[in-house]
Design a protein around this motif. Sequence first.
Motif, PDB file in Angstrom:
ATOM      1  N   UNK A   1       9.070   6.928   6.752  1.00 29.87           N
ATOM      2  CA  UNK A   1       7.968   7.748   7.261  1.00 29.87           C
ATOM      3  C   UNK A   1       6.748   7.552   6.367  1.00 29.87           C
ATOM      4  N   UNK A   2       5.737   6.892   6.905  1.00 30.23           N
ATOM      5  CA  UNK A   2       4.539   6.625   6.105  1.00 30.23           C
ATOM      6  C   UNK A   2       3.770   7.882   5.729  1.00 30.23           C
ATOM      7  N   UNK A   3       4.022   8.984   6.434  1.00 33.88           N
ATOM      8  CA  UNK A   3       3.319  10.240   6.119  1.00 33.88           C
ATOM      9  C   UNK A   3       3.803  10.858   4.807  1.00 33.88           C
ATOM     10  N   UNK A   4       4.858  10.358   4.230  1.00 33.30           N
ATOM     11  CA  UNK A   4       5.361  10.863   2.954  1.00 33.30           C
ATOM     12  C   UNK A   4       4.730  10.161   1.754  1.00 33.30           C
ATOM     13  N   UNK A   5       3.644   9.432   1.997  1.00 33.53           N
ATOM     14  CA  UNK A   5       2.998   8.730   0.893  1.00 33.53           C
ATOM     15  C   UNK A   5       2.440   9.683  -0.154  1.00 33.53           C
TER      16      UNK A   5
ATOM     17  N   UNK B   1      -5.419   5.860  -7.729  1.00 36.76           N
ATOM     18  CA  UNK B   1      -6.638   5.196  -7.268  1.00 36.76           C
ATOM     19  C   UNK B   1      -6.358   3.812  -6.678  1.00 36.76           C
ATOM     20  N   UNK B   2      -5.129   3.347  -6.766  1.00 38.48           N
ATOM     21  CA  UNK B   2      -4.775   2.017  -6.277  1.00 38.48           C
ATOM     22  C   UNK B   2      -4.671   2.022  -4.762  1.00 38.48           C
ATOM     23  N   UNK B   3      -5.270   1.041  -4.128  1.00 37.74           N
ATOM     24  CA  UNK B   3      -5.184   0.894  -2.678  1.00 37.74           C
ATOM     25  C   UNK B   3      -4.191  -0.219  -2.352  1.00 37.74           C
ATOM     26  N   UNK B   4      -4.405  -1.407  -2.921  1.00 40.17           N
ATOM     27  CA  UNK B   4      -3.505  -2.538  -2.745  1.00 40.17           C
ATOM     28  C   UNK B   4      -2.863  -2.839  -4.095  1.00 40.17           C
TER      29      UNK B   4
ATOM     30  N   UNK C   1       0.866  -1.180   0.000  1.00 38.63           N
ATOM     31  CA  UNK C   1       0.000   0.000   0.000  1.00 38.63           C
ATOM     32  C   UNK C   1       0.902   1.229   0.000  1.00 38.63           C
ATOM     33  N   UNK C   2       0.318   2.385  -0.257  1.00 41.72           N
ATOM     34  CA  UNK C   2       1.098   3.615  -0.330  1.00 41.72           C
ATOM     35  C   UNK C   2       1.871   3.885   0.954  1.00 41.72           C
ATOM     36  N   UNK C   3       1.230   3.694   2.091  1.00 43.84           N
ATOM     37  CA  UNK C   3       1.915   3.990   3.350  1.00 43.84           C
ATOM     38  C   UNK C   3       3.041   2.998   3.636  1.00 43.84           C
ATOM     39  N   UNK C   4       2.862   1.744   3.267  1.00 40.96           N
ATOM     40  CA  UNK C   4       3.921   0.758   3.457  1.00 40.96           C
ATOM     41  C   UNK C   4       5.130   1.101   2.578  1.00 40.96           C
TER      42      UNK C   4
END
Length: 66
Positions: free
Chosen positions: A22-26, A38-41, A11-14
Amino acid sequence: MRKYVTALGDTWDIIAYKMYGDERKMSVLIEANPQHRETVFFSADVALQVPDVATATSTVLPPWKR
């Protein structure tokens, strides 16, 4: 700019955590790869652009660390 090849279930955060610590940099990753916004997984083997991000380091310490 680096590249990242996704693993199944990323996922974006991973990905942001793996690449930047830092997952906040997604949002940086999403902006660099608008075709996948639009992709989640993610499925496996999707190549993503990973822009370099300057890391801000603060020289001001909080009172309890002085």
